[in-house]
Design a protein around this motif. Structure first.
Motif, PDB file in Angstrom:
ATOM      1  N   SER A 120       0.817  -1.213   0.000  1.00 32.26           N
ATOM      2  CA  SER A 120       0.000   0.000   0.000  1.00 32.26           C
ATOM      3  C   SER A 120       0.848   1.260   0.000  1.00 32.26           C
ATOM      4  CB  SER A 120      -0.926   0.007   1.227  1.00 32.26           C
ATOM      5  OG  SER A 120      -1.799  -1.095   1.188  1.00 32.26           O
ATOM      6  N   LEU A 121       1.876   1.293   0.852  1.00 32.11           N
ATOM      7  CA  LEU A 121       2.678   2.514   0.958  1.00 32.11           C
ATOM      8  C   LEU A 121       3.522   2.753  -0.291  1.00 32.11           C
ATOM      9  CD1 LEU A 121       3.786   2.488   4.703  1.00 32.11           C
ATOM     10  CD2 LEU A 121       1.947   3.767   3.608  1.00 32.11           C
ATOM     11  N   VAL A 122       4.113   1.691  -0.841  1.00 26.72           N
ATOM     12  CA  VAL A 122       4.882   1.857  -2.082  1.00 26.72           C
ATOM     13  C   VAL A 122       3.950   2.257  -3.225  1.00 26.72           C
ATOM     14  CG1 VAL A 122       6.253   0.667  -3.833  1.00 26.72           C
ATOM     15  CG2 VAL A 122       6.733   0.293  -1.410  1.00 26.72           C
ATOM     16  N   GLY A 123       2.765   1.656  -3.262  1.00 26.31           N
ATOM     17  CA  GLY A 123       1.781   2.043  -4.269  1.00 26.31           C
ATOM     18  C   GLY A 123       1.391   3.507  -4.136  1.00 26.31           C
ATOM     19  N   LEU A 124       1.253   3.970  -2.903  1.00 30.62           N
ATOM     20  CA  LEU A 124       0.898   5.373  -2.656  1.00 30.62           C
ATOM     21  C   LEU A 124       2.022   6.307  -3.111  1.00 30.62           C
ATOM     22  CD1 LEU A 124      -1.263   7.221  -1.492  1.00 30.62           C
ATOM     23  CD2 LEU A 124      -0.154   7.011   0.750  1.00 30.62           C
ATOM     24  N   VAL A 125       3.253   5.921  -2.816  1.00 27.81           N
ATOM     25  CA  VAL A 125       4.398   6.715  -3.291  1.00 27.81           C
ATOM     26  C   VAL A 125       4.390   6.771  -4.822  1.00 27.81           C
ATOM     27  CG1 VAL A 125       6.917   6.769  -3.480  1.00 27.81           C
ATOM     28  CG2 VAL A 125       5.845   6.268  -1.273  1.00 27.81           C
ATOM     29  N   GLY A 126       4.093   5.638  -5.441  1.00 28.82           N
ATOM     30  CA  GLY A 126       4.026   5.598  -6.898  1.00 28.82           C
ATOM     31  C   GLY A 126       2.970   6.528  -7.457  1.00 28.82           C
ATOM     32  N   LEU A 127       1.820   6.604  -6.784  1.00 30.58           N
ATOM     33  CA  LEU A 127       0.773   7.521  -7.226  1.00 30.58           C
ATOM     34  C   LEU A 127       1.230   8.975  -7.123  1.00 30.58           C
ATOM     35  CD1 LEU A 127      -2.553   6.072  -5.734  1.00 30.58           C
ATOM     36  CD2 LEU A 127      -1.916   6.244  -8.139  1.00 30.58           C
ATOM     37  N   GLU A 128       1.994   9.277  -6.081  1.00 36.87           N
ATOM     38  CA  GLU A 128       2.450  10.643  -5.871  1.00 36.87           C
ATOM     39  C   GLU A 128       3.468  11.078  -6.925  1.00 36.87           C
ATOM     40  OE1 GLU A 128       1.288  12.854  -3.656  1.00 36.87           O
ATOM     41  OE2 GLU A 128      -0.209  11.338  -3.121  1.00 36.87           O
ATOM     42  N   ILE A 129       4.314  10.152  -7.350  1.00 40.88           N
ATOM     43  CA  ILE A 129       5.340  10.526  -8.326  1.00 40.88           C
ATOM     44  C   ILE A 129       4.841  10.394  -9.761  1.00 40.88           C
ATOM     45  CG2 ILE A 129       7.188   9.811  -6.751  1.00 40.88           C
ATOM     46  CD1 ILE A 129       7.605   7.335  -8.513  1.00 40.88           C
TER      47      ILE A 129
END
Length: 410
Positions: free
Chosen positions: A200-209
């Protein structure tokens, strides 16, 4: 009998050597498992992510590309069976980011839990699946009943941003390795914590970048768009050369074309650049790879060759030269296309067919079509000659690369 340094196992010292040799061989043949003891080297890490991404892209692209016109011209699309089959094949394209994540994880020999986490994180951050809120009383298309409260709805379409998918897949692998190395992989609660804290957190970082990564495609699109303002011949040559390189990078040729609305001669030139690269790859693959690899390239697996090409970037010179020559018929005969066909080339024969057959809706993008004879000459004969000439120059005359540089399993 096994010997150590030419002697039989009589002394204690020779037995120690024997045991060490056995241990070394056992370690070599033992199945490797991704954990905290795995050594990550930058070059190896990069090419594993690249190889996995290439495999994921191929799995997602080929089914629908191969079947598109078969379904259309066979009449199956007028039946419920054909429409359902087409929808299922399109799911492969939509799930390309998930497939990239899974294939990258398999490159690192991850266990199923970690592989699933990497795949979900990659899919979530790619943009191929988006979510929104459906208003109250909207109809659920699955159950055909109204949603009484507001509900989250997931909408899938396209392949998303492949570049971002690759970045997130690599990041998820690295984070998983850190967790395994310093937190023992979360131990017995990994099945709970890994999806939450890694996926979830890596996916969220991916959405941000993602918006920043998308600027890469936008910048390439803007550069290509400047070529459209030139005279037909230089425009066709430069666009074809650009697309001959883009097709063997993570950048989506279709994405670039749609971003700038590349149509008419520009679309035809872009597709011709893809064809030029395809033929050069086929010429060399026939010499060193299994037949299945060459067939896959013909069907559209050019991006699958990324690992080989990135190891030997000079091979791109052959792509660009053959594209420049092959693009001349585009300007001479008026080979045209639409934004959706600009990045295909021979894939599904989308671009050649489009240049010869124009639907009423295509008149917005195209002024005319060419005859089958001109189409055959422009799409197959001239590009093949151009590819052979370019490949001969760079392999036999300048000796910048050999066919072995294209040796690869897809």
């Amino acid at each position: 009998m096994i010997k150590a340094q030419g002697k039989k196992w009589f002394s204690k010292e020779s037995q120690d050597v024997r045991n060490q040799e056995y241990a070394r061989k056992a370690k070599e043949i033992a199945p490797q498992v991704f954990d905290g003891t795995t050594e990550l080297h930058i070059k190896d890490f990069f090419f594993k992510v690249l190889s996995g991404s290439a495999q994921g892209i191929l799995i997602g692209v080929l089914p629908s590309a191969v079947m598109k016109y078969i379904l259309k011209y066979s009449g199956l699309m007028t039946t419920g069976f054909g429409q359902d089959l087409s929808a299922i094949l399109n799911l492969f394209t939509i799930l390309i980011p998930f497939l990239i994540g899974m294939a990258v994880a398999m490159q690192f020999k991850m266990k199923s839990l970690d592989a699933g986490v990497v795949a979900i994180a990659t899919a979530a951050a790619s943009g191929s699946i988006k979510w929104t809120t459906a208003g109250a009383h909207a109809i659920n298309p699955i159950s055909n009943t109204p949603w009484l409260p507001k509900s989250v709805v997931y909408v899938a379409g396209g392949a998303g941003d492949v570049i971002n998918a690759m970045i997130v897949a690599g990041l998820a692998v690295f984070v998983t390795w850190l967790v395994a190395k310093y937190l023992k992989g979360f131990g017995s609660v990994a099945i709970i914590l890994s999806p939450i804290l890694v996926g979830s957190l890596v996916g969220l970082v991916g959405l941000e970048i993602a918006p920043y990564v998308a600027q890469v495609t936008a910048a390439i699109g803007n550069a290509v768009e400047t070529f459209t303002k030139l005279a037909p011949v230089p425009m066709a040559m430069l666009i074809a050369m650009a697309y001959s390189v883009i097709i063997i990078t993570p950048v989506s040729t279709v994405g670039v074309s749609l971003a700038i609305g590349l149509a008419g001669l520009g679309s035809g030139a872009a597709a011709m650049g893809v064809v030029a690269t395809t033929i050069v790859l086929i010429i060399n693959s026939l010499k060193v790879n299994k037949p299945g690899v060459t067939v896959a390239i013909f069907l559209g697996a050019m991006k699958g060759m990324m690992p080989s090409i990135f190891k030997k970037p000079v091979t791109m010179l052959a792509f660009m030269l053959s594209a420049a020559i092959a693009s001349l018929p585009v300007a001479i005969f008026g080979i045209e296309g639409t934004p959706t066909t600009a990045g295909f080339g021979w894939i599904g024969m989308v671009s050649p067919i489009q240049s010869m057959v124009m639907d009423p809706a295509d008149k917005v993008f195209m002024a005319h079509t060419v005859s089958p004879i001109i189409g055959l000459l422009a799409w197959f004969v001239i590009p093949a000659i151009a590819a052979f000439v370019a490949n001969f120059l760079f392999t036999k005359v300048f000796k910048l690369y050999t066919a072995k540089d294209f040796q690869q399993d897809l």
